[in-house]
Write an enzyme that holds these catalytic residues in place. Structure first.
Site, PDB file in Angstrom:
ATOM      1  N   ASP A 178       0.829  -1.282  -0.189  1.00  0.00           N
ATOM      2  CA  ASP A 178       0.192   0.163  -0.010  1.00  0.00           C
ATOM      3  C   ASP A 178       0.971   1.187  -0.070  1.00  0.00           C
ATOM      4  OD1 ASP A 178      -2.273   1.944   1.217  1.00  0.00           O
ATOM      5  OD2 ASP A 178      -3.426   0.098   0.351  1.00  0.00           O
ATOM      6  N   ASP A 179       0.468   2.191   0.626  1.00  0.00           N
ATOM      7  CA  ASP A 179       1.179   3.452   0.443  1.00  0.00           C
ATOM      8  C   ASP A 179       2.570   3.164   1.426  1.00  0.00           C
ATOM      9  OD1 ASP A 179       1.728   6.244   0.705  1.00  0.00           O
ATOM     10  OD2 ASP A 179      -0.146   7.071   1.564  1.00  0.00           O
ATOM     11  N   LYS A 263      -3.423  -0.001  -6.945  1.00  0.00           N
ATOM     12  CA  LYS A 263      -4.430   0.868  -6.315  1.00  0.00           C
ATOM     13  C   LYS A 263      -4.054   2.283  -6.676  1.00  0.00           C
ATOM     14  CE  LYS A 263      -5.949   1.565  -1.350  1.00  0.00           C
ATOM     15  NZ  LYS A 263      -5.672   0.822   0.025  1.00  0.00           N
ATOM     16  N   ASP A 265      -5.005   5.931  -5.398  1.00  0.00           N
ATOM     17  CA  ASP A 265      -5.510   6.533  -4.331  1.00  0.00           C
ATOM     18  C   ASP A 265      -5.732   8.239  -4.521  1.00  0.00           C
ATOM     19  OD1 ASP A 265      -6.694   7.078  -1.822  1.00  0.00           O
ATOM     20  OD2 ASP A 265      -5.100   6.105  -0.747  1.00  0.00           O
ATOM     21  N   GLY A 307     -15.788   6.261  -3.249  1.00  0.00           N
ATOM     22  CA  GLY A 307     -17.003   6.060  -3.627  1.00  0.00           C
ATOM     23  C   GLY A 307     -17.687   7.566  -4.343  1.00  0.00           C
ATOM     24  N   ARG A 324     -13.377   1.090  -4.692  1.00  0.00           N
ATOM     25  CA  ARG A 324     -13.703   1.425  -3.099  1.00  0.00           C
ATOM     26  C   ARG A 324     -15.074   2.203  -3.327  1.00  0.00           C
ATOM     27  NH1 ARG A 324      -9.790   2.025   0.582  1.00  0.00           N
ATOM     28  NH2 ARG A 324     -11.130   3.500   1.455  1.00  0.00           N
ATOM     29  N   ASP A 328     -12.689   4.727   4.604  1.00  0.00           N
ATOM     30  CA  ASP A 328     -11.872   3.330   4.967  1.00  0.00           C
ATOM     31  C   ASP A 328     -12.641   2.530   6.354  1.00  0.00           C
ATOM     32  OD1 ASP A 328     -10.100   4.513   3.565  1.00  0.00           O
ATOM     33  OD2 ASP A 328      -8.455   4.703   4.958  1.00  0.00           O
TER      34      ASP A 328
HETATM   35  C1  GLA Z   1      -6.223   6.004   2.154  1.00  0.00           C
HETATM   36  C2  GLA Z   1      -6.955   4.717   1.536  1.00  0.00           C
HETATM   37  C3  GLA Z   1      -6.366   3.554   2.401  1.00  0.00           C
HETATM   38  C4  GLA Z   1      -5.061   3.589   2.327  1.00  0.00           C
HETATM   39  C5  GLA Z   1      -4.296   5.023   2.737  1.00  0.00           C
HETATM   40  C6  GLA Z   1      -2.839   4.991   2.730  1.00  0.00           C
HETATM   41  O1  GLA Z   1      -6.962   6.293   3.270  1.00  0.00           O
HETATM   42  O2  GLA Z   1      -8.372   4.844   1.628  1.00  0.00           O
HETATM   43  O3  GLA Z   1      -7.122   2.597   1.960  1.00  0.00           O
HETATM   44  O4  GLA Z   1      -4.585   3.480   1.320  1.00  0.00           O
HETATM   45  O5  GLA Z   1      -4.991   5.867   2.289  1.00  0.00           O
HETATM   46  O6  GLA Z   1      -2.522   6.339   3.238  1.00  0.00           O
END
Ligand code: GLA
Length: 515
Positions: A178-179, A263, A265, A307, A324, A328
């Protein structure tokens, strides 16, 4: 609208270290975390049993990799009938690799696995065309466990554990970063700072990821797939470098590194979007989706923008395979019910927009130990979470701590009959049959003509829950199978009812004469 998006964006940006606390903020059940006594899923036997998707989409001429999920005591010998030319199967590992045929077509493959304990076969329809993720993607994402402490070593360890615990034998296959894998602009930390881009302008990983290609090679060597994360903005939610104005060079780099999932974001993109109507919301996703779709590699594209602008109506048209639908799940506050119910119910409203290769994504599975502590859910709640996600044909990504997986958590993640509901090739998301303060009924039609039904008790006391054939549009006698316990319960006519515990679920498959 714009303001609320800004607020949402700020909220997500503060998330890096808050996520774990929020994810575990609801009070822990007095009885403590669930244990072995709460296990419903029968243990898989020693005989081989092939699991996993029955349909697999890939693009013509692209690299192909699929590890046949199969439980049972090793050694197991694998074989396949009807594999298209260009693909080969390793008989010892069950990994199919090679290049997909250069022309579109559908191949009805029959997979077999045999050992001294028995034999198993399962069909796999390989569809060479333009649609990836014919069934919802499954795997692990590091976010809720490692946030800004993710490293190459932790990703490799997760891949080992996915194999070692047997999760991969049930179909979990993506290992997704992820991030926080990139450089953090302005950071004085020698591991995280430095130039954000290489001489060719492509994004550089930070010092915790010394060699991305070597990392994906090691994940692929296990027959698994690798995923990555970035943002269309200048920075990610956690303040690391984003892909703004470098989309093409970055997309190429991700493919060159060998990633199979991306992903994307939204985060700081609000600052550069220039508007908040649908066209402005679509723009960055159409740009990256187009680039990813033209690469010489199958990369599943996951839209993450919480969304906005009814993404479920257009996510598939910009090249996304999943999007998504909410904020979160780990930030969702509990009321009398844990937060995943709220996220799940909101996602359930978009059933009609799901289809093979187009999945609504209500975020990750946060059960077992997530971050430093147990998630605080009861056994009933964990079963309900997994049941809801499976009925909704959601991508199944675990985001808890792989190193702290226990027998109970694995039993919730790895029930083959429950996963089959999620992975059913018809690809229909459950519709909400009924919802009230105290109960929820979801029903999902399956490819063989049967129907999966979840009776969820949202109340605080055990109750009898019923669903009628009129509500399900069924008639006549149906065989009832309890999917968590993998037990036939006999037949029912006109209705089915069961006693369901507080926050628990009864998940059944109803099969008529034709199923
Ligand atoms: C957002 C996304 C999470 C995650 C964080 C990472 O909040 O919705 O799923 O990827 O960023 O910083």
């Amino acid at each position: 609208m714009r303001r609320s998006r800004r607020v949402l964006c700020r909220l997500t940006m503060t998330m890096t270290l808050l996520a774990l606390a929020a994810a575990t903020a609801r009070p822990t059940a007095l009885a403590g975390p669930p244990g072995e006594a709460d296990i419903l899923t029968p243990r898989p036997g020693p005989a081989p049993a092939i699991r996993g998707p029955k349909a697999y989409g890939c693009r013509p001429g692209h690299p192909f990799l699929h590890r046949i999920p199969c439980t049972g005591r090793r050694p197991i010998r694998f074989s396949a009938e009807g594999l298209p030319a260009g693909l080969t199967l390793d008989a010892d590992t069950g990994v199919i690799s090679g290049r997909a045929p250069s022309a579109p077509g559908t191949f009805a493959v029959v997979l077999s696995a045999s050992s001294e304990h028995g034999r198993s076969t399962r069909p796999l329809r390989i569809v060479v065309g333009d649609t990836l993720a014919l069934t919802p993607p499954m795997g692990w994402n590091d976010w809720y466990t490692w946030t800004d402490r993710i490293t190459d070593a932790r990703m490799r360890s997760a891949a080992d554990i996915l194999i070692g615990t047997g999760m991969a034998d049930f179909g979990y296959e993506y290992i997704n970063i992820d991030d926080c894998w990139m450089v953090r602009p302005g950071s004085s930390d020698p591991e995280l700072g430095g130039p954000a881009r290489d001489d060719a302008g492509a994004m550089r990983p930070n010092g915790r990821f010394p060699d991305m290609k070597a990392l994906t090679d090691s994940i692929h060597a296990r027959g698994l797939k690798a995923g990555l994360y970035t943002s269309p903005g200048r920075t990610t939610c956690a303040g690391f470098a984003g892909s703004y104005e470098h989309e093409e060079v970055d997309a190429r780099k991700y493919a060159e590194w060998g990633f199979d999932f991306l992903k994307y974001d939204w985060c700081s993109y609000t600052d550069v979007a220039g508007g908040s109507d649908r066209a402005h919301l679509v723009k960055p996703y159409a740009l990256m989706g187009g680039l990813v779709g033209r690469l010489d590699r199958d990369i599943v594209f996951n839209l993450c923008q919480y969304g906005m602008g009814n993404v479920w109506e257009w996510g598939g048209d910009v090249g996304g395979q999943c999007w998504r639908t909410t904020g979160d799940v780990g930030l969702e506050k509990a009321d009398h019910l844990p937060g995943f119910y709220r996220v799940g119910l909101s996602n359930a409203a978009h059933a009609r927009n799901a289809a093979p290769g187009r999945w609504n994504d209500p975020d990750y599975l946060l059960i077992g130990v997530v971050g430093k502590e147990h998630c605080g859910l009861t056994a009933n709640e964990e079963h309900s979470y997994m049941s809801m996600w499976s009925l909704m044909a959601a991508p199944l990504f675990y985001s808890g701590d792989m190193e702290k997986l226990d027998a109970f958590t694995l039993s919730v993640l790895c029930n083959a009959e429950v996963i089959d509901v999620d992975q059913d090739p018809l690809g229909i998301q459950a519709r909400v049959v009924r919802k009230s303060e105290s109960d929820l009924v979801l029903a999902k039609p399956l490819e063989d003509g049967s129907i999966a039904v979840g009776l969820f008790n949202l109340g605080e006391e055990p109750r009898e829950l019923a669903v009628s054939w009129a509500e399900l549009k069924l008639s006549g006698e149906h065989r009832v199978r309890d999917l968590w316990r993998q037990k036939d319960l006999g037949t029912a006519r006109e209705s089915y009812s069961a006693r369901v515990d507080r926050h628990g679920v009864m998940l059944v498959r109803l099969a008529g004469p034709r199923a």
